[in-house]
Enzyme design. Structure first.
Site, PDB file in Angstrom:
ATOM      1  N   PRO A   1      41.396  42.258  42.942  1.00  0.00           N
ATOM      2  CA  PRO A   1      42.881  43.629  44.108  1.00  0.00           C
ATOM      3  C   PRO A   1      43.397  42.518  44.561  1.00  0.00           C
ATOM      4  CG  PRO A   1      40.418  42.765  44.203  1.00  0.00           C
ATOM      5  CD  PRO A   1      40.433  42.875  42.998  1.00  0.00           C
ATOM      6  N   ASN A   2      44.642  43.230  45.351  1.00  0.00           N
ATOM      7  CA  ASN A   2      45.802  42.358  45.651  1.00  0.00           C
ATOM      8  C   ASN A   2      46.521  41.614  44.802  1.00  0.00           C
ATOM      9  OD1 ASN A   2      44.970  44.060  48.683  1.00  0.00           O
ATOM     10  ND2 ASN A   2      43.256  42.484  48.383  1.00  0.00           N
TER      11      ASN A   2
ATOM     12  N   ARG B   1      51.744  39.473  49.676  1.00  0.00           N
ATOM     13  CA  ARG B   1      51.261  39.399  50.095  1.00  0.00           C
ATOM     14  C   ARG B   1      51.674  38.128  50.704  1.00  0.00           C
ATOM     15  NH1 ARG B   1      46.452  38.358  46.305  1.00  0.00           N
ATOM     16  NH2 ARG B   1      44.778  38.088  47.981  1.00  0.00           N
TER      17      ARG B   1
ATOM     18  N   TYR C   1      50.451  32.649  48.377  1.00  0.00           N
ATOM     19  CA  TYR C   1      50.641  33.300  46.693  1.00  0.00           C
ATOM     20  C   TYR C   1      51.990  33.133  45.792  1.00  0.00           C
ATOM     21  CZ  TYR C   1      46.144  34.344  48.080  1.00  0.00           C
ATOM     22  OH  TYR C   1      44.527  34.116  48.474  1.00  0.00           O
TER      23      TYR C   1
ATOM     24  N   ASN D   1      41.080  37.024  36.559  1.00  0.00           N
ATOM     25  CA  ASN D   1      41.573  35.893  37.986  1.00  0.00           C
ATOM     26  C   ASN D   1      41.294  37.286  39.023  1.00  0.00           C
ATOM     27  OD1 ASN D   1      42.238  36.081  40.708  1.00  0.00           O
ATOM     28  ND2 ASN D   1      44.204  35.289  40.501  1.00  0.00           N
TER      29      ASN D   1
ATOM     30  N   ALA E   1      39.450  38.400  45.526  1.00  0.00           N
ATOM     31  CA  ALA E   1      38.381  38.676  45.799  1.00  0.00           C
ATOM     32  C   ALA E   1      36.754  38.456  45.908  1.00  0.00           C
ATOM     33  CB  ALA E   1      38.866  39.784  47.186  1.00  0.00           C
TER      34      ALA E   1
ATOM     35  N   HIS F   1      33.749  36.210  44.936  1.00  0.00           N
ATOM     36  CA  HIS F   1      33.248  35.459  46.001  1.00  0.00           C
ATOM     37  C   HIS F   1      31.796  36.367  46.617  1.00  0.00           C
ATOM     38  CE1 HIS F   1      37.046  33.059  45.978  1.00  0.00           C
ATOM     39  NE2 HIS F   1      37.418  34.363  46.520  1.00  0.00           N
TER      40      HIS F   1
ATOM     41  N   ASP G   1      27.724  40.005  35.990  1.00  0.00           N
ATOM     42  CA  ASP G   1      27.030  40.263  34.943  1.00  0.00           C
ATOM     43  C   ASP G   1      27.085  40.524  33.268  1.00  0.00           C
ATOM     44  OD1 ASP G   1      24.796  39.916  36.278  1.00  0.00           O
ATOM     45  OD2 ASP G   1      24.046  41.574  37.276  1.00  0.00           O
TER      46      ASP G   1
ATOM     47  N   GLU H   1      38.426  31.448  34.369  1.00  0.00           N
ATOM     48  CA  GLU H   1      38.519  32.566  35.474  1.00  0.00           C
ATOM     49  C   GLU H   1      39.654  31.579  35.922  1.00  0.00           C
ATOM     50  OE1 GLU H   1      35.552  30.794  38.102  1.00  0.00           O
ATOM     51  OE2 GLU H   1      36.214  31.831  40.155  1.00  0.00           O
TER      52      GLU H   1
ATOM     53  N   HIS I   1      42.231  31.404  39.475  1.00  0.00           N
ATOM     54  CA  HIS I   1      42.958  31.470  40.361  1.00  0.00           C
ATOM     55  C   HIS I   1      44.325  30.756  40.670  1.00  0.00           C
ATOM     56  CE1 HIS I   1      39.485  32.659  41.443  1.00  0.00           C
ATOM     57  NE2 HIS I   1      38.602  32.010  41.424  1.00  0.00           N
TER      58      HIS I   1
ATOM     59  N   ARG J   1      40.289  26.145  50.663  1.00  0.00           N
ATOM     60  CA  ARG J   1      40.706  26.768  51.727  1.00  0.00           C
ATOM     61  C   ARG J   1      39.164  27.292  52.330  1.00  0.00           C
ATOM     62  NH1 ARG J   1      43.668  31.958  48.516  1.00  0.00           N
ATOM     63  NH2 ARG J   1      43.764  32.570  50.560  1.00  0.00           N
TER      64      ARG J   1
ATOM     65  N   ARG K   1      35.257  30.934  50.640  1.00  0.00           N
ATOM     66  CA  ARG K   1      35.714  31.078  48.729  1.00  0.00           C
ATOM     67  C   ARG K   1      35.440  29.731  48.271  1.00  0.00           C
ATOM     68  NH1 ARG K   1      40.296  34.982  50.144  1.00  0.00           N
ATOM     69  NH2 ARG K   1      40.510  34.631  52.244  1.00  0.00           N
TER      70      ARG K   1
END
Ligand code: DQA
Length: 144
Positions: free
Chosen positions: A10-11, A18, A23, A74, A77, A80, A87, A98, A100, A107, A111
């Site tokens: 998301p986002n 943003r 970012y 990635n 949100a 977290h 799963d 992963e 980020h 941060r 997070r």
């Protein structure tokens, strides 16, 4: 040719707009272009998927079963919060890395927790777009 699925949560479609101080000013199409260029150079086949919905991300991970050799994720949100995404990664058993853009360990406290990270072969954080390249390189080297 190895097949990699890149999933953005998301986002991330709001990149460029943003919180640019965090970012960066480059937008989401620029990220996709960067990932595609890296894939060409590495000789891997890449599919890029973005969703703002947790369930859709779970579905995307499930569709990778028997069709992809590796996943770069990635979860934004959902990193977290989402046991469902963790799963799903465990369920398909596909090597997953992963990523980020920011250094989540530097941060807010909330997070610092990553559910999906516990099932990943590696995590790259705080490297901006380059984290995706490192993640794909990790999967290329991975015996899979
Ligand atoms: C992020 C970090 C997350 O904490 C945040 O919710 C995001 C993006 C990153 O790429 O730095 O949306 O995953």
């Amino acid at each position: 040719m190895k097949k990699i699925l890149v999933i953005n949560g998301p986002n991330l479609n709001m990149l460029g707009i943003r919180e640019p101080d965090l970012y960066g000013k480059k937008d989401y199409p620029a990220l996709c272009e960067y990932i595609s260029e890296c894939a060409v150079k590495m000789g891997v086949q890449v599919e890029i998927y973005q969703s703002n919905s947790e369930g859709d991300i779970v579905n995307a991970i499930q569709t990778a079963y028997n069709t992809k050799d590796g996943i770069v994720i990635n979860p934004a949100a959902y990193t977290h919060t989402s046991v469902a995404i963790l799963d799903a990664v465990k369920a398909v058993g596909i090597p997953t890395v992963e990523v980020h853009l920011t250094d989540v360990s530097q941060r807010e406290e909330f997070r610092k927790i990553s559910y999906v990270g516990t099932a990943c072969v590696a995590t790259f954080k705080g490297l901006g777009f380059e984290g995706y390249k490192k993640a794909m390189e990790t999967l290329v080297k991975e015996d899979m």
